[in-house]
Design an enzyme around this catalytic site. Structure first.
Site, PDB file in Angstrom:
ATOM      1  N   GLN B 233      75.510 -30.330  45.897  1.00  0.00           N
ATOM      2  CA  GLN B 233      76.286 -29.154  46.275  1.00  0.00           C
ATOM      3  C   GLN B 233      77.729 -29.271  45.807  1.00  0.00           C
ATOM      4  O   GLN B 233      78.373 -30.300  46.028  1.00  0.00           O
ATOM      5  CB  GLN B 233      76.263 -28.988  47.789  1.00  0.00           C
ATOM      6  N   ARG B 281      77.042 -21.424  49.262  1.00  0.00           N
ATOM      7  CA  ARG B 281      78.052 -22.175  48.506  1.00  0.00           C
ATOM      8  C   ARG B 281      77.799 -22.215  46.998  1.00  0.00           C
ATOM      9  O   ARG B 281      78.734 -22.126  46.208  1.00  0.00           O
ATOM     10  CB  ARG B 281      78.133 -23.608  49.042  1.00  0.00           C
ATOM     11  N   HIS B 346      80.501 -32.014  46.567  1.00  0.00           N
ATOM     12  CA  HIS B 346      80.707 -32.059  48.011  1.00  0.00           C
ATOM     13  C   HIS B 346      79.601 -32.775  48.761  1.00  0.00           C
ATOM     14  O   HIS B 346      79.853 -33.523  49.698  1.00  0.00           O
ATOM     15  CB  HIS B 346      80.837 -30.630  48.529  1.00  0.00           C
ATOM     16  N   ARG B 381      72.356 -26.858  50.780  1.00  0.00           N
ATOM     17  CA  ARG B 381      72.635 -26.990  52.208  1.00  0.00           C
ATOM     18  C   ARG B 381      73.556 -25.874  52.672  1.00  0.00           C
ATOM     19  O   ARG B 381      74.539 -25.561  52.011  1.00  0.00           O
ATOM     20  CB  ARG B 381      73.318 -28.331  52.497  1.00  0.00           C
TER      21      ARG B 381
END
Lengths: 293, 615
Positions: B233, B281, B346, B381
């Protein structure tokens, strides 16, 4: 340049006849590694020399195991400056380009892990949130005073941890809701009251700056008292627990040792009003004692 | 040799929760961690904990959002476990005194977050992780649980049966950073890996310097497969100069993204017509980079995140630490100017393959938290789903390892049942194949158990191997240093295995990693001291970075589709007919082996039918 100019790598195998495949591979590998290493050194030196703007750091060095470092000394490092560079950035640069043995704790790089409290130009600061541009040169970087130095900028934190753990640093209440899905209520005002005290990152800058802690090894110190404040002021713990907490804080080496010099408050990287918290606990303790008088 | 029932490696949210759970069950548990617990990177988590606490919300809705957010690559039994257990684990933290933000009625506050159908992100300002970490460490102190801090775990002591599924983990080997001693830790019941993230594989990351994926790499080399490693991510709002994260909470509260022309591009260019800035995201990260690539970025690098219209009072109440982060690390006061932001590495959705009780395919070896892949997050996620994962699965692993009777897992681990093997397409050799005998830092291949008959013997054998490795690294006095190798890999990964991925770049990354592996054979440690030798520590970590970088890239090359955070230039569609399956990579004694297992979309009461993931 650094006082730690890396030595040139000697090529011992150059004159030998390379016969087997493995030897050839090894030789090639070594050659490549040397090339890379040399190039790196040249580049680093070149960069430092030609940059318009380099910063001069004087960094404390000590290693009980290494003969030439057993006597504490300061090493000079010249680090090329980039906009926004912090003390931590500069130390990492010096370590990765000049001297891989330069040792300091660091992890998050964003002022939340509390690993890199240092003594910079005579005051306690977090390396990662101290801009080089705010400091006068040469920048002196030392380990935190009033703690044993393990190596270079690393100090022994055990005493600090012991004090933190001496104040029953955990939430205690006698009246938890029965249901596992039922929360305790807390007013916004009360949460606001403890908010600053919960921001502590255990960096120990405050303890290091405190004259009283330096003279009295048993003094709980600002961080531990603040930790106790965090619980004593939390309405969810209830009155009984508050009594108990005030008793712990009133001991000989507790709140009354503080002479309100505000040095802890000045150095706290999270802006926690430590001295105010200690004063407030003193007032609470007095009120409390009057009640039973 | 030290000995405990349960050994937990790592002391962030998952590790602490696992240790407390094992203690609750009466086990003698100890934590071994390279950082003191309060230094763990859980402390940097800002946003919050997703938990269906309110009447109008339900764990089923949370599970639906999670499955959709995962782009249908999460396993339903894991996702549902997360959503069912999160409310009581979140309230447990409240009972432990955690300083959550509060509503006017005194209840814990919740806010909207990207990809959620209900505002269920329970938070403590923009410092939820810090509050959670400290609250949990307090419980550890209260219980007197033993912590070996600043001990770096270098390898697992695992028996050497041919099939990983037949192996048993008996303990670990760790290096005491303060003194340089290498010691064995025998675990009578089990070892729980909770080592967190692996962001140091990239050079622009929100992760800490310590997040080098140690647990994932050592489990991999001991035989436990890595799962879905290609799914990384990239957080859409990190500060350009440092990678420091600006919480999604800013957008949750109403923060707006603008390009150089002052356009609200999430809507203007149709990236997410319904949710705009609050889209998932990966969607926002790609939108930002597309803006930059098409010439609408600021200084050709970033976009602006503006929250000034929220007003000073609201910002200070809910997002105060964002003001400090932006000022201290970017020099911008967000009350006066928009913050520059760009995507940064991240979070790793993938990790060590586990089931919903945290068990790996190796007996006695568990994993929980970011280093594990249950899989809850699949291809992507959701914000606010990492912290509940720590407490839910940390607790389950702790209970299971301590011997608590638990419902048998529905997810299988290892090569059992319905799996398929695959050929690896790589321009270079992988793993250790082709590398000479002088591999110096094999930090965790299954120990050759030889004559070892007991668990303790096996741990002792592993200790001796590690001592040899470390002696070698310290005695060698020329060669190449880790910083150079690490930097090469990080640069190549950021260039080639980032938000946008294409075949040529991925192959280039594999070549770069290969070269770095060969250089690593000649690595040496400049600092010869045994006292607090961070040079040695980082040299050992670099080996882990190599194995993980290779796995991420291999997975990305193999998966020729676009799903969740994994985008491929040549394949712009999600291909459910072919790819509703997990990527697994086994170390196979140095010759990595790729295989797949089907994703489980059947939940307790329903099947999650893949839909188009639009926001």
């Amino acid at each position: 340049m650094s006082t730690q100019v890396p030595e040139q790598v000697e090529d011992e195998s150059a004159s030998e006849t390379v016969s087997t495949g493995k030897q050839k591979r090894d030789a090639k590998k070594r050659e490549r590694a040397e090339r890379v290493q040399e190039q790196r050194e040249v580049e680093a030196a070149e960069k430092a020399r030609t940059a318009d703007d380099t910063y001069h750091l004087k960094v404390f060095r000590y290693d009980p195991e290494v003969p030439e470092k057993q006597e504490p000394r300061f090493d000079d490092f010249y680090v090329p400056y980039k906009q926004g560079m912090t003390i931590l950035d500069a130390l990492m640069w010096a370590r990765d380009h000049y001297d891989s043995s330069l040792t300091f704790r660091h992890s998050c790089r964003q002022a939340i892990c509390g690993s890199d409290a240092l003594f910079v130009n005579g005051s306690q600061r977090l390396g990662c949130k101290t801009q080089l541009s705010d400091l006068s040169e040469p920048v002196r970087v030392e380990p935190l005073p009033h703690a044993d130095v393990v190596k270079d900028l690393v100090v022994d934190m055990e005493h600090f941890y012991d004090q933190m753990e001496a104040v029953e640093p955990y939430f205690q209440t006698n009246s938890l809701p029965d249901g596992e899905l039922e929360e305790q209520r807390q007013t916004r005002e009360n949460r606001e009251k403890v908010k600053m005290s919960t921001r502590c990152i255990w960096c120990s800058a405050c303890m290091s700056s405190c004259n009283i802690a330096a003279g009295d090894n048993e003094y709980l110190g600002p961080a531990a008292i603040n930790k106790a404040y965090r619980f004593a002021m939390d309405e969810r713990e209830g009155e009984d627990m508050k009594q108990r907490r005030l008793e712990i804080l009133e001991q000989e080496h507790g709140v009354w040792r503080c002479q309100t010099q505000f040095s802890c408050t000045e150095v706290c990287p999270k802006d926690i009003p430590l001295t105010e918290h200690i004063q407030e606990l003193k007032r609470e303790a007095i009120k409390n004692n009057l009640k039973f008088w | 040799m030290y000995e405990h029932d349960v050994i937990v490696v790592g002391a962030g949210g998952a590790g602490l929760r696992a240790a407390i759970a094992a203690d609750e069950e009466g086990a003698d548990v100890a934590i071994v961690s390279k950082l003191h617990p309060v230094r763990s990177h859980t402390g940097a988590a800002e946003g919050g904990i997703n938990a269906a606490l309110r009447e109008a919300d339900s764990w089923e809705d949370h599970a639906y959002d999670t499955m959709k957010g995962s782009d249908y690559l999460a396993d339903a039994p894991a996702a549902e476990t997360l959503c069912k257990d999160s409310p009581k684990e979140t309230i447990k933290l409240e009972h432990w005194g955690m300083a959550f933000s509060r509503d006017d009625d005194g209840r814990v506050s919740q806010r909207p977050f990207g990809g959620l159908s209900f505002p269920r992100t329970t938070y403590a300002g923009a410092e939820t992780g810090h509050q959670l970490l400290h609250t949990m460490y307090e419980q550890l102190v209260k219980r007197g649980i033993k912590v070996y801090d600043e001990w770096h775990v270098t390898r697992l002591a695992v028996s050497d049966e041919e099939q990983p599924e037949d192996r048993t983990c008996h303990g670990i080997v760790a290096y005491d950073v303060q003194t340089g001693q290498v010691e064995g830790f025998r675990a009578r019941n089990g070892v729980i890996l909770a080592t967190g993230g692996l962001g140091q594989v990239y050079d622009h990351t929100t992760n800490a310097v310590a997040n080098t994926g140690d647990g994932v790499a050592m489990a991999y080399r001991a035989g436990a497969p890595m799962e879905d490693m290609e799914f990384i991510q990239f957080h859409p709002t990190t500060l350009p100069s440092t990678g420091v994260l600006i919480t999604e909470g800013v957008r949750g509260e109403g923060g707006i993204l603008y390009n150089e022309d002052g356009e609200r591009f999430m809507f203007e260019y149709g990236y997410a017509n319904n949710l705009g800035e609050l889209a998932s995201r990966d969607v926002v990260s790609r939108a930002e980079l597309t803006e930059v690539n098409e010439g609408r970025g600021i200084e050709d690098e970033y976009v602006h995140l503006d929250m000034r219209h929220l007003g000073e009072e609201r910002i200070i109440d809910r997002l105060e630490n964002i003001i400090h982060l932006s000022e201290d690390f970017e020099g911008v006061n967000p009350l006066e100017a928009p913050m520059p932001v760009k995507p940064g590495q991240h979070y790793a959705m993938g990790g060590i393959e586990t089931d919903e009780n945290g068990e790996t395919c190796i007996a006695g070896l568990y994993a929980a938290g970011e280093c594990a892949c249950a899989s809850v997050h699949g291809g992507n996620r959701l914000g606010g789903n990492a912290l509940p994962e720590l407490i839910v699965f940390g607790k389950r692993a702790g209970h299971h390892a301590a011997g608590k009777d638990m419902k048998e897992a529905e997810i299988t681990t290892g090569k059992v049942g319905d799996y398929e093997t695959a050929e690896i397409e790589s321009p270079v050799e992988l793993g250790e194949s082709g590398i000479g005998e002088d591999v110096v830092a094999d930090g965790g291949a299954a120990a050759d158990s030889g004559t070892a008959t007991t668990g303790s013997d096996l741990v002792q054998r592993a200790v001796e191997d590690e001592r040899q490795t470390i002696d070698h690294l310290l005695e060698k006095d020329d060669g190449i240093q880790h910083a150079e190798i690490r930097e090469r890999v990080q640069k190549s990964m950021t260039q080639n295995v980032n938000v946008f991925r294409e075949e040529d770049g991925l192959k280039q990354a594999l070549r770069d990693i290969r070269e770095a592996r060969e250089l690593y054979q000649d690595v040496f440690v400049g600092d010869k001291s045994r006292t607090f030798n961070t040079d040695l520590l980082q040299t050992l970590e670099t080996r882990n970075i190599l194995d993980i970088a290779e796995a991420i890239t291999l997975g990305a090359l193999a998966r020729n589709e676009f799903r969740g955070a994994h985008w491929r230039k040549e394949y712009q569609e999600r291909r459910d007919e072919k790819w509703l399956k997990h990527t697994l990579l086994s170390w196979n004694d140095g010759r990595p082996e790729l295989w797949y297992k089907p994703v489980i979309l059947e939940g307790e009461n329903k099947t999650y039918e893949p839909k188009i993931r639009s926001y």
